[in-house]
Write an enzyme that holds these catalytic residues in place. Structure first.
Site, PDB file in Angstrom:
ATOM      1  N   HIS A  34      -6.612  -3.934  13.728  1.00  0.00           N
ATOM      2  CA  HIS A  34      -7.368  -2.680  13.786  1.00  0.00           C
ATOM      3  C   HIS A  34      -8.641  -2.867  12.977  1.00  0.00           C
ATOM      4  CE1 HIS A  34      -5.835  -2.132   9.752  1.00  0.00           C
ATOM      5  NE2 HIS A  34      -4.591  -2.159  10.192  1.00  0.00           N
ATOM      6  N   HIS A  37      -8.557  -4.704   9.583  1.00  0.00           N
ATOM      7  CA  HIS A  37      -8.570  -6.172   9.661  1.00  0.00           C
ATOM      8  C   HIS A  37      -9.970  -6.677  10.039  1.00  0.00           C
ATOM      9  CE1 HIS A  37      -4.257  -5.302  10.939  1.00  0.00           C
ATOM     10  NE2 HIS A  37      -4.070  -6.080   9.892  1.00  0.00           N
ATOM     11  N   GLY A 147      -7.286  -6.774   1.826  1.00  0.00           N
ATOM     12  CA  GLY A 147      -7.672  -5.368   1.802  1.00  0.00           C
ATOM     13  C   GLY A 147      -7.045  -4.635   0.627  1.00  0.00           C
ATOM     14  N   LYS A 149      -6.184  -1.712   0.686  1.00  0.00           N
ATOM     15  CA  LYS A 149      -5.127  -0.848   1.222  1.00  0.00           C
ATOM     16  C   LYS A 149      -3.780  -1.288   0.624  1.00  0.00           C
ATOM     17  CE  LYS A 149      -2.496   1.078   4.572  1.00  0.00           C
ATOM     18  NZ  LYS A 149      -1.433   0.143   4.700  1.00  0.00           N
ATOM     19  N   GLN A 153      -0.651  -5.950  -3.565  1.00  0.00           N
ATOM     20  CA  GLN A 153      -0.693  -7.302  -2.986  1.00  0.00           C
ATOM     21  C   GLN A 153      -1.918  -8.066  -3.508  1.00  0.00           C
ATOM     22  OE1 GLN A 153       0.462  -8.293   1.207  1.00  0.00           O
ATOM     23  NE2 GLN A 153      -1.728  -8.157   1.539  1.00  0.00           N
ATOM     24  N   MET A 184      -6.034   3.103   7.847  1.00  0.00           N
ATOM     25  CA  MET A 184      -5.608   2.354   9.039  1.00  0.00           C
ATOM     26  C   MET A 184      -4.474   1.403   8.693  1.00  0.00           C
ATOM     27  SD  MET A 184      -8.947   1.520  11.205  1.00  0.00           S
ATOM     28  CE  MET A 184     -10.048   2.834  11.700  1.00  0.00           C
ATOM     29  N   SER A 185      -3.509   1.314   9.607  1.00  0.00           N
ATOM     30  CA  SER A 185      -2.362   0.437   9.411  1.00  0.00           C
ATOM     31  C   SER A 185      -1.765   0.130  10.775  1.00  0.00           C
ATOM     32  CB  SER A 185      -1.311   1.142   8.544  1.00  0.00           C
ATOM     33  OG  SER A 185      -0.067   0.472   8.647  1.00  0.00           O
ATOM     34  N   SER A 186      -1.271  -1.080  10.932  1.00  0.00           N
ATOM     35  CA  SER A 186      -0.608  -1.431  12.199  1.00  0.00           C
ATOM     36  C   SER A 186       0.571  -0.506  12.439  1.00  0.00           C
ATOM     37  CB  SER A 186      -0.132  -2.887  12.157  1.00  0.00           C
ATOM     38  OG  SER A 186      -1.207  -3.735  11.810  1.00  0.00           O
ATOM     39  N   ARG A 187       1.164  -0.016  11.351  1.00  0.00           N
ATOM     40  CA  ARG A 187       2.347   0.841  11.481  1.00  0.00           C
ATOM     41  C   ARG A 187       2.018   2.234  12.026  1.00  0.00           C
ATOM     42  NH1 ARG A 187       4.229  -2.162   6.821  1.00  0.00           N
ATOM     43  NH2 ARG A 187       6.273  -3.034   7.321  1.00  0.00           N
TER      44      ARG A 187
HETATM   45  P1  AMP Z   1      -1.437  -6.990   7.499  1.00  0.00           P
HETATM   46  O1  AMP Z   1      -1.711  -7.432   8.897  1.00  0.00           O
HETATM   47  O2  AMP Z   1      -0.927  -5.598   7.390  1.00  0.00           O
HETATM   48  O3  AMP Z   1      -0.644  -7.998   6.705  1.00  0.00           O
HETATM   49  O4  AMP Z   1      -2.859  -6.931   6.781  1.00  0.00           O
HETATM   50  C1  AMP Z   1      -3.696  -8.060   6.747  1.00  0.00           C
HETATM   51  C2  AMP Z   1      -4.833  -7.789   5.788  1.00  0.00           C
HETATM   52  O5  AMP Z   1      -5.572  -6.650   6.230  1.00  0.00           O
HETATM   53  C3  AMP Z   1      -4.338  -7.462   4.375  1.00  0.00           C
HETATM   54  O6  AMP Z   1      -5.218  -8.073   3.434  1.00  0.00           O
HETATM   55  C4  AMP Z   1      -4.440  -5.959   4.338  1.00  0.00           C
HETATM   56  O7  AMP Z   1      -4.623  -5.448   3.032  1.00  0.00           O
HETATM   57  C5  AMP Z   1      -5.686  -5.727   5.174  1.00  0.00           C
HETATM   58  N1  AMP Z   1      -5.710  -4.351   5.676  1.00  0.00           N
HETATM   59  C6  AMP Z   1      -4.728  -3.701   6.343  1.00  0.00           C
HETATM   60  N2  AMP Z   1      -5.099  -2.423   6.585  1.00  0.00           N
HETATM   61  C7  AMP Z   1      -6.337  -2.264   6.049  1.00  0.00           C
HETATM   62  C8  AMP Z   1      -7.259  -1.174   5.945  1.00  0.00           C
HETATM   63  N3  AMP Z   1      -6.970   0.016   6.466  1.00  0.00           N
HETATM   64  N4  AMP Z   1      -8.435  -1.379   5.326  1.00  0.00           N
HETATM   65  C9  AMP Z   1      -8.724  -2.598   4.781  1.00  0.00           C
HETATM   66  N5  AMP Z   1      -7.909  -3.664   4.851  1.00  0.00           N
HETATM   67  C10 AMP Z   1      -6.730  -3.507   5.462  1.00  0.00           C
END
Ligand code: AMP
Length: 280
Positions: A34, A37, A147, A149, A153, A184-187
Protein backbone atom coordinates in the site's frame (compact mmCIF):
# COMPACT_ATOMS: atom_id res chain seq x y z
CA UNK A 1 12.59 -5.01 -12.58
CA UNK A 2 14.51 -8.17 -11.84
CA UNK A 3 12.79 -10.79 -9.67
CA UNK A 4 15.17 -12.89 -7.60
CA UNK A 5 14.16 -15.96 -5.60
CA UNK A 6 17.50 -17.53 -4.76
CA UNK A 7 19.65 -16.31 -1.87
CA UNK A 8 22.93 -16.93 -3.72
CA UNK A 9 21.71 -14.92 -6.71
CA UNK A 10 20.67 -12.03 -4.45
CA UNK A 11 24.10 -11.98 -2.82
CA UNK A 12 25.88 -12.08 -6.19
CA UNK A 13 23.76 -9.20 -7.48
CA UNK A 14 24.52 -7.07 -4.41
CA UNK A 15 28.24 -7.88 -4.51
CA UNK A 16 28.33 -6.69 -8.13
CA UNK A 17 26.51 -3.44 -7.25
CA UNK A 18 28.85 -2.73 -4.37
CA UNK A 19 31.90 -3.45 -6.50
CA UNK A 20 30.56 -0.99 -9.09
CA UNK A 21 30.39 1.64 -6.34
CA UNK A 22 26.58 1.71 -6.18
CA UNK A 23 24.76 2.40 -2.95
CA UNK A 24 22.14 -0.31 -2.26
CA UNK A 25 18.93 0.79 -0.49
CA UNK A 26 16.62 -1.91 0.87
CA UNK A 27 12.96 -2.06 1.91
CA UNK A 28 11.87 -5.32 3.61
CA UNK A 29 8.12 -6.02 3.45
CA UNK A 30 5.56 -8.80 3.74
CA UNK A 31 3.79 -7.68 0.56
CA UNK A 32 0.19 -6.68 -0.13
CA UNK A 33 1.71 -3.30 -0.74
CA UNK A 34 0.00 0.00 0.00
CA UNK A 35 1.00 3.64 -0.03
CA UNK A 36 2.89 3.21 3.29
CA UNK A 37 5.23 0.68 1.68
CA UNK A 38 5.48 2.73 -1.50
CA UNK A 39 6.57 5.81 0.47
CA UNK A 40 9.50 3.72 1.75
CA UNK A 41 10.39 2.65 -1.80
CA UNK A 42 10.35 6.28 -2.98
CA UNK A 43 12.57 7.27 -0.06
CA UNK A 44 14.87 4.34 -0.88
CA UNK A 45 15.31 5.72 -4.40
CA UNK A 46 16.54 8.96 -2.82
CA UNK A 47 18.74 7.13 -0.29
CA UNK A 48 20.50 4.80 -2.76
CA UNK A 49 21.53 4.27 -6.38
CA UNK A 50 19.73 0.93 -6.62
CA UNK A 51 16.67 -0.30 -4.72
CA UNK A 52 15.85 -3.80 -3.50
CA UNK A 53 12.41 -4.59 -2.06
CA UNK A 54 11.86 -7.95 -0.41
CA UNK A 55 8.52 -9.66 -0.02
CA UNK A 56 8.53 -12.50 2.45
CA UNK A 57 5.68 -13.41 4.79
CA UNK A 58 7.84 -14.62 7.63
CA UNK A 59 6.23 -17.54 9.49
CA UNK A 60 8.65 -17.12 12.42
CA UNK A 61 7.20 -13.73 13.46
CA UNK A 62 3.55 -14.83 13.59
CA UNK A 63 2.61 -16.05 17.03
CA UNK A 64 -0.74 -17.28 15.72
CA UNK A 65 -0.87 -19.68 12.80
CA UNK A 66 -4.34 -18.36 11.88
CA UNK A 67 -2.94 -14.82 11.48
CA UNK A 68 -0.18 -16.15 9.19
CA UNK A 69 -2.68 -18.10 7.10
CA UNK A 70 -5.04 -15.08 6.84
CA UNK A 71 -2.28 -12.64 5.92
CA UNK A 72 -3.37 -11.05 2.61
CA UNK A 73 -1.33 -11.58 -0.56
CA UNK A 74 -1.45 -10.17 -4.10
CA UNK A 75 1.76 -10.99 -5.97
CA UNK A 76 0.66 -9.62 -9.31
CA UNK A 77 -0.35 -6.21 -8.02
CA UNK A 78 2.78 -5.97 -5.82
CA UNK A 79 4.98 -6.63 -8.85
CA UNK A 80 3.17 -4.03 -10.92
CA UNK A 81 3.42 -1.33 -8.20
CA UNK A 82 7.12 -1.99 -7.56
CA UNK A 83 7.96 -2.05 -11.23
CA UNK A 84 6.10 1.26 -11.81
CA UNK A 85 8.19 2.89 -9.07
CA UNK A 86 11.42 1.81 -10.74
CA UNK A 87 12.45 -0.83 -8.18
CA UNK A 88 15.59 -2.59 -9.40
CA UNK A 89 15.10 -5.93 -7.67
CA UNK A 90 12.14 -7.68 -6.10
CA UNK A 91 13.64 -10.28 -3.78
CA UNK A 92 11.08 -12.98 -3.10
CA UNK A 93 12.88 -15.79 -1.27
CA UNK A 94 11.34 -19.22 -0.83
CA UNK A 95 10.50 -20.25 2.74
CA UNK A 96 12.50 -23.44 2.18
CA UNK A 97 15.64 -21.38 1.55
CA UNK A 98 14.96 -19.05 4.49
CA UNK A 99 14.43 -21.85 6.99
CA UNK A 100 15.85 -25.05 5.48
CA UNK A 101 15.85 -28.37 7.31
CA UNK A 102 18.20 -28.18 10.28
CA UNK A 103 17.74 -24.43 10.75
CA UNK A 104 18.27 -23.51 14.42
CA UNK A 105 19.54 -19.95 14.87
CA UNK A 106 17.73 -16.88 16.17
CA UNK A 107 18.60 -13.27 16.91
CA UNK A 108 17.06 -11.80 20.02
CA UNK A 109 17.20 -8.22 21.22
CA UNK A 110 16.49 -8.24 24.93
CA UNK A 111 15.02 -5.20 26.70
CA UNK A 112 13.33 -3.14 23.99
CA UNK A 113 11.62 -6.28 22.58
CA UNK A 114 9.81 -6.93 25.84
CA UNK A 115 7.12 -4.24 26.39
CA UNK A 116 4.20 -3.22 24.11
CA UNK A 117 3.77 -5.71 21.23
CA UNK A 118 6.51 -7.89 22.72
CA UNK A 119 4.43 -8.49 25.84
CA UNK A 120 1.39 -9.59 23.82
CA UNK A 121 2.97 -11.44 20.89
CA UNK A 122 5.47 -13.92 22.37
CA UNK A 123 8.30 -14.62 19.94
CA UNK A 124 7.23 -11.92 17.49
CA UNK A 125 10.33 -9.71 17.68
CA UNK A 126 12.61 -12.74 17.82
CA UNK A 127 11.09 -13.69 14.46
CA UNK A 128 11.46 -10.15 13.12
CA UNK A 129 15.08 -9.66 14.16
CA UNK A 130 16.04 -13.11 12.92
CA UNK A 131 14.54 -12.61 9.46
CA UNK A 132 15.80 -9.02 9.15
CA UNK A 133 19.34 -10.09 10.12
CA UNK A 134 19.16 -12.85 7.50
CA UNK A 135 17.81 -10.44 4.87
CA UNK A 136 20.63 -7.99 5.63
CA UNK A 137 23.14 -10.77 4.97
CA UNK A 138 21.40 -11.63 1.71
CA UNK A 139 20.79 -8.11 0.33
CA UNK A 140 23.92 -6.49 1.83
CA UNK A 141 22.37 -3.00 1.79
CA UNK A 142 24.07 0.30 2.65
CA UNK A 143 20.73 1.63 3.95
CA UNK A 144 17.47 -0.06 5.02
CA UNK A 145 14.18 1.79 5.39
CA UNK A 146 11.45 1.03 7.92
CA UNK A 147 8.13 2.69 8.81
CA UNK A 148 7.43 4.36 12.13
CA UNK A 149 3.97 2.79 11.95
CA UNK A 150 5.84 -0.12 13.59
CA UNK A 151 7.66 2.14 16.03
CA UNK A 152 8.87 -0.59 18.38
CA UNK A 153 10.16 -2.57 15.41
CA UNK A 154 12.30 0.45 14.41
CA UNK A 155 13.70 0.70 17.94
CA UNK A 156 14.41 -3.05 18.10
CA UNK A 157 16.11 -3.13 14.70
CA UNK A 158 18.26 -0.07 15.42
CA UNK A 159 19.39 -1.79 18.63
CA UNK A 160 20.21 -5.00 16.75
CA UNK A 161 22.18 -3.10 14.08
CA UNK A 162 24.20 -1.30 16.73
CA UNK A 163 24.75 -4.35 18.93
CA UNK A 164 25.72 -6.73 16.10
CA UNK A 165 27.77 -4.13 14.17
CA UNK A 166 25.80 -4.37 10.94
CA UNK A 167 27.52 -1.94 8.58
CA UNK A 168 24.42 -0.12 7.34
CA UNK A 169 22.19 2.83 8.08
CA UNK A 170 18.61 2.44 9.34
CA UNK A 171 16.20 5.11 8.10
CA UNK A 172 12.82 5.45 9.87
CA UNK A 173 10.03 7.05 7.83
CA UNK A 174 6.76 8.66 9.03
CA UNK A 175 3.45 6.76 9.07
CA UNK A 176 1.30 7.15 5.97
CA UNK A 177 -2.43 7.49 6.74
CA UNK A 178 -5.69 7.27 4.83
CA UNK A 179 -7.44 10.62 4.29
CA UNK A 180 -9.55 10.01 7.43
CA UNK A 181 -6.52 9.28 9.62
CA UNK A 182 -6.46 5.46 9.72
CA UNK A 183 -2.84 4.28 9.53
CA UNK A 184 -2.36 2.26 6.35
CA UNK A 185 -1.83 -1.45 6.96
CA UNK A 186 -2.11 -4.61 4.90
CA UNK A 187 -4.46 -5.84 7.63
CA UNK A 188 -7.00 -3.06 6.92
CA UNK A 189 -8.16 -5.14 3.95
CA UNK A 190 -9.68 -7.60 6.44
CA UNK A 191 -11.99 -4.98 7.99
CA UNK A 192 -15.67 -4.87 7.00
CA UNK A 193 -16.98 -1.40 6.03
CA UNK A 194 -18.48 -1.02 9.52
CA UNK A 195 -15.25 -2.14 11.21
CA UNK A 196 -13.28 0.20 8.97
CA UNK A 197 -15.36 3.06 10.41
CA UNK A 198 -14.96 1.79 13.99
CA UNK A 199 -11.18 1.57 13.59
CA UNK A 200 -10.97 5.36 13.29
CA UNK A 201 -11.22 5.47 17.09
CA UNK A 202 -7.54 4.47 17.28
CA UNK A 203 -6.22 7.52 15.41
CA UNK A 204 -8.92 9.50 17.26
CA UNK A 205 -7.48 8.38 20.59
CA UNK A 206 -3.98 9.51 19.54
CA UNK A 207 -5.39 12.93 18.64
CA UNK A 208 -7.34 13.17 21.90
CA UNK A 209 -4.15 12.47 23.83
CA UNK A 210 -2.23 15.15 21.94
CA UNK A 211 -5.04 17.63 22.63
CA UNK A 212 -4.93 16.86 26.35
CA UNK A 213 -1.19 17.43 26.42
CA UNK A 214 -1.71 20.64 24.43
CA UNK A 215 -4.11 21.78 27.16
CA UNK A 216 -1.42 21.20 29.79
CA UNK A 217 -2.29 17.70 31.02
CA UNK A 218 0.90 15.88 32.04
CA UNK A 219 -0.32 12.83 33.99
CA UNK A 220 0.08 9.61 31.97
CA UNK A 221 -2.73 7.91 33.91
CA UNK A 222 -5.22 10.63 32.99
CA UNK A 223 -4.18 10.66 29.32
CA UNK A 224 -4.34 6.86 29.11
CA UNK A 225 -7.80 6.83 30.70
CA UNK A 226 -9.03 9.12 27.91
CA UNK A 227 -7.40 6.83 25.32
CA UNK A 228 -9.06 3.76 26.84
CA UNK A 229 -12.46 5.48 26.96
CA UNK A 230 -12.20 6.56 23.32
CA UNK A 231 -11.45 3.02 22.13
CA UNK A 232 -13.60 1.02 24.51
CA UNK A 233 -16.55 3.32 23.77
CA UNK A 234 -16.81 1.70 20.34
CA UNK A 235 -18.70 -1.59 19.93
CA UNK A 236 -16.61 -4.47 18.62
CA UNK A 237 -13.25 -3.13 19.82
CA UNK A 238 -10.90 -4.50 22.44
CA UNK A 239 -7.93 -2.48 23.59
CA UNK A 240 -4.86 -4.71 23.92
CA UNK A 241 -2.57 -2.02 25.30
CA UNK A 242 -2.09 1.72 25.41
CA UNK A 243 1.23 2.93 26.72
CA UNK A 244 3.06 6.20 27.18
CA UNK A 245 6.77 5.56 27.05
CA UNK A 246 10.18 6.98 26.29
CA UNK A 247 10.69 6.80 22.48
CA UNK A 248 14.27 5.52 22.86
CA UNK A 249 14.09 3.04 25.74
CA UNK A 250 10.33 2.23 25.54
CA UNK A 251 10.19 2.49 29.34
CA UNK A 252 6.83 3.71 30.65
CA UNK A 253 6.60 7.27 31.90
CA UNK A 254 4.33 8.69 34.57
CA UNK A 255 4.46 12.26 33.30
CA UNK A 256 4.60 13.65 29.78
CA UNK A 257 7.29 16.28 30.19
CA UNK A 258 9.11 15.76 26.87
CA UNK A 259 8.30 14.08 23.54
CA UNK A 260 6.70 10.77 24.54
CA UNK A 261 5.56 7.78 22.50
CA UNK A 262 1.90 6.90 22.77
CA UNK A 263 1.61 3.35 21.40
CA UNK A 264 -1.72 1.55 20.96
CA UNK A 265 -2.73 -1.95 19.92
CA UNK A 266 -6.43 -2.72 19.59
CA UNK A 267 -8.57 -5.47 18.11
CA UNK A 268 -11.42 -4.51 15.82
CA UNK A 269 -13.32 -7.76 15.45
CA UNK A 270 -10.69 -10.36 14.48
CA UNK A 271 -8.19 -7.80 13.19
CA UNK A 272 -5.36 -6.52 15.34
CA UNK A 273 -4.34 -2.94 14.56
CA UNK A 274 -1.46 -0.88 15.92
CA UNK A 275 -0.77 2.83 15.76
CA UNK A 276 1.36 5.38 17.58
CA UNK A 277 2.24 9.02 17.80
CA UNK A 278 4.95 10.95 19.55
CA UNK A 279 3.12 13.50 21.70
CA UNK A 280 4.26 16.31 23.93
P1 AMP B 1 5.01 -5.00 6.57
O1 AMP B 1 4.78 -5.40 5.15
O2 AMP B 1 3.77 -4.77 7.35
O3 AMP B 1 6.02 -5.88 7.27
O4 AMP B 1 5.70 -3.57 6.50
C1 AMP B 1 6.88 -3.37 5.77
C2 AMP B 1 7.43 -2.00 6.10
O5 AMP B 1 6.48 -1.00 5.76
C3 AMP B 1 7.71 -1.84 7.60
O6 AMP B 1 8.92 -1.09 7.76
C4 AMP B 1 6.51 -1.06 8.07
O7 AMP B 1 6.77 -0.27 9.22
C5 AMP B 1 6.25 -0.16 6.87
N1 AMP B 1 4.87 0.33 6.89
C6 AMP B 1 3.74 -0.40 7.02
N2 AMP B 1 2.66 0.41 7.06
C7 AMP B 1 3.13 1.68 6.96
C8 AMP B 1 2.53 2.98 6.96
N3 AMP B 1 1.21 3.12 7.06
N4 AMP B 1 3.32 4.06 6.85
C9 AMP B 1 4.67 3.92 6.76
N5 AMP B 1 5.30 2.73 6.75
C10 AMP B 1 4.55 1.63 6.85
Amino acid sequence: MQIIHRVSEMQRWSDAQRQAGKKVAFVPTMGFLHEGHLSLVRAAKQAGDVVVVSIFVNPMQFNQQSDFAAYPRDDEQDRRLLSELGTDVLFNPDASEMYPDGYQTAVEVEKVSQPLCGAHRPGHFRGVTTVVAKLFNMVKPHAALFGEKDFQQCVVIKRMVTDLNFDLEIVAMPTVREADGLAMSSRNARLSPAQRQTSLCIAGALNTAQQLVGQGERRAATILRAVRDTISGQDGTRLEYASLCDPDTLEEVEKVTRPTLLAIAAWVGEVRLIDNRVIG
